[in-house]
Design an enzyme around this catalytic site. Structure first.
Site, mmCIF file in Angstrom:
data_model
loop_
_atom_site.group_PDB
_atom_site.id
_atom_site.type_symbol
_atom_site.label_atom_id
_atom_site.label_comp_id
_atom_site.label_asym_id
_atom_site.label_seq_id
_atom_site.Cartn_x
_atom_site.Cartn_y
_atom_site.Cartn_z
ATOM 1 N N ASP A 127 67.570 35.009 2.527
ATOM 2 C CA ASP A 127 66.264 34.550 3.008
ATOM 3 C C ASP A 127 65.310 35.730 2.971
ATOM 4 O OD1 ASP A 127 64.055 33.444 4.265
ATOM 5 O OD2 ASP A 127 65.220 32.501 5.858
ATOM 6 N N ARG A 129 61.993 35.534 3.318
ATOM 7 C CA ARG A 129 60.694 35.197 3.905
ATOM 8 C C ARG A 129 60.268 36.243 4.926
ATOM 9 N NH1 ARG A 129 61.897 29.090 5.558
ATOM 10 N NH2 ARG A 129 63.800 30.134 6.218
#
Length: 195
Positions: A127, A129
């Site tokens: 991930d 982000r």
């Protein structure tokens, strides 16, 4: 610190009520993001909020491989019913790896990999982000305290680290289906997503 500039404002009528739609641009790199604001979010009370990462396949194409589209729709419904709140829509497709790489990750999932394994097989973090820009947009809107619609503990931690007080975490679950059941189980097992 990530800096953003508000670049556009308009009105967005939706089935969930009328929202103000604001466009923001990151000063470093020019990435564009959105905020959907319903009602008056000024004041000291915590604001009902969702920080949502773009998912073209789920949000616009109604993919059932994920829960993104239903989560966005449910956030709009809840904020519409409440009469006040904000959705920050961050342009970080595919857990931050981009649209084409997300499709490549889907192809790895078609062969049996889970969402984490697929990203790693392509050389990415599970991930990638970053919610710093989400915090910057909330601050630009004058929001310091939120009642956050999320199941993601990393989002809670990141927003907190960037100066947003999480007054309350509100579970944001939607119904699973045969296509996204493994995806949801992986999010719980490998990312610690909350019920």
């Amino acid at each position: 610190m990530t800096l953003v500039t508000q670049a556009a404002t308009t009105v967005l009528p939706t089935p969930f009520g009328e929202f103000r739609l604001l466009g923001f641009v990151e000063e470093d790199g020019g990435q564009e993001h959105l905020a959907l604001v319903r009602g008056d979010i000024s004041g000291d009370q915590p604001v009902l909020a969702r920080v949502h990462s773009e998912c073209l396949t789920g949000d616009a194409l109604f993919s059932q491989r994920c829960d993104c589209g239903p989560q966005l729709k449910e956030a709009m419904r809840k904020i519409g019913e409440a009469g006040t709140g904000v959705i920050v829509y961050l342009r970080q497709e595919g857990r931050g790896i981009g649209l084409i790489n997300k499709l490549r990750a889907y192809a790895e999932q078609d062969k049996g990999a889970d969402t984490v394994e697929a990203n790693e097989m392509l050389g990415f973090l599970p991930d990638a982000r970053d919610y710093a820009v989400g915090a910057a947009i909330l601050k630009a809107l004058g929001v310091q305290r939120v009642r956050l619609l999320t199941n993601n503990p990393a989002k809670i931690q990141s927003l907190h680290e960037h100066g947003i007080e999480i007054a309350e975490r509100l579970p944001h679950r939607v119904t699973s289906n045969t296509h996204n059941h493994r995806y949801l189980m992986t999010k719980a097992a490998k990312f610690g997503h909350l019920p």
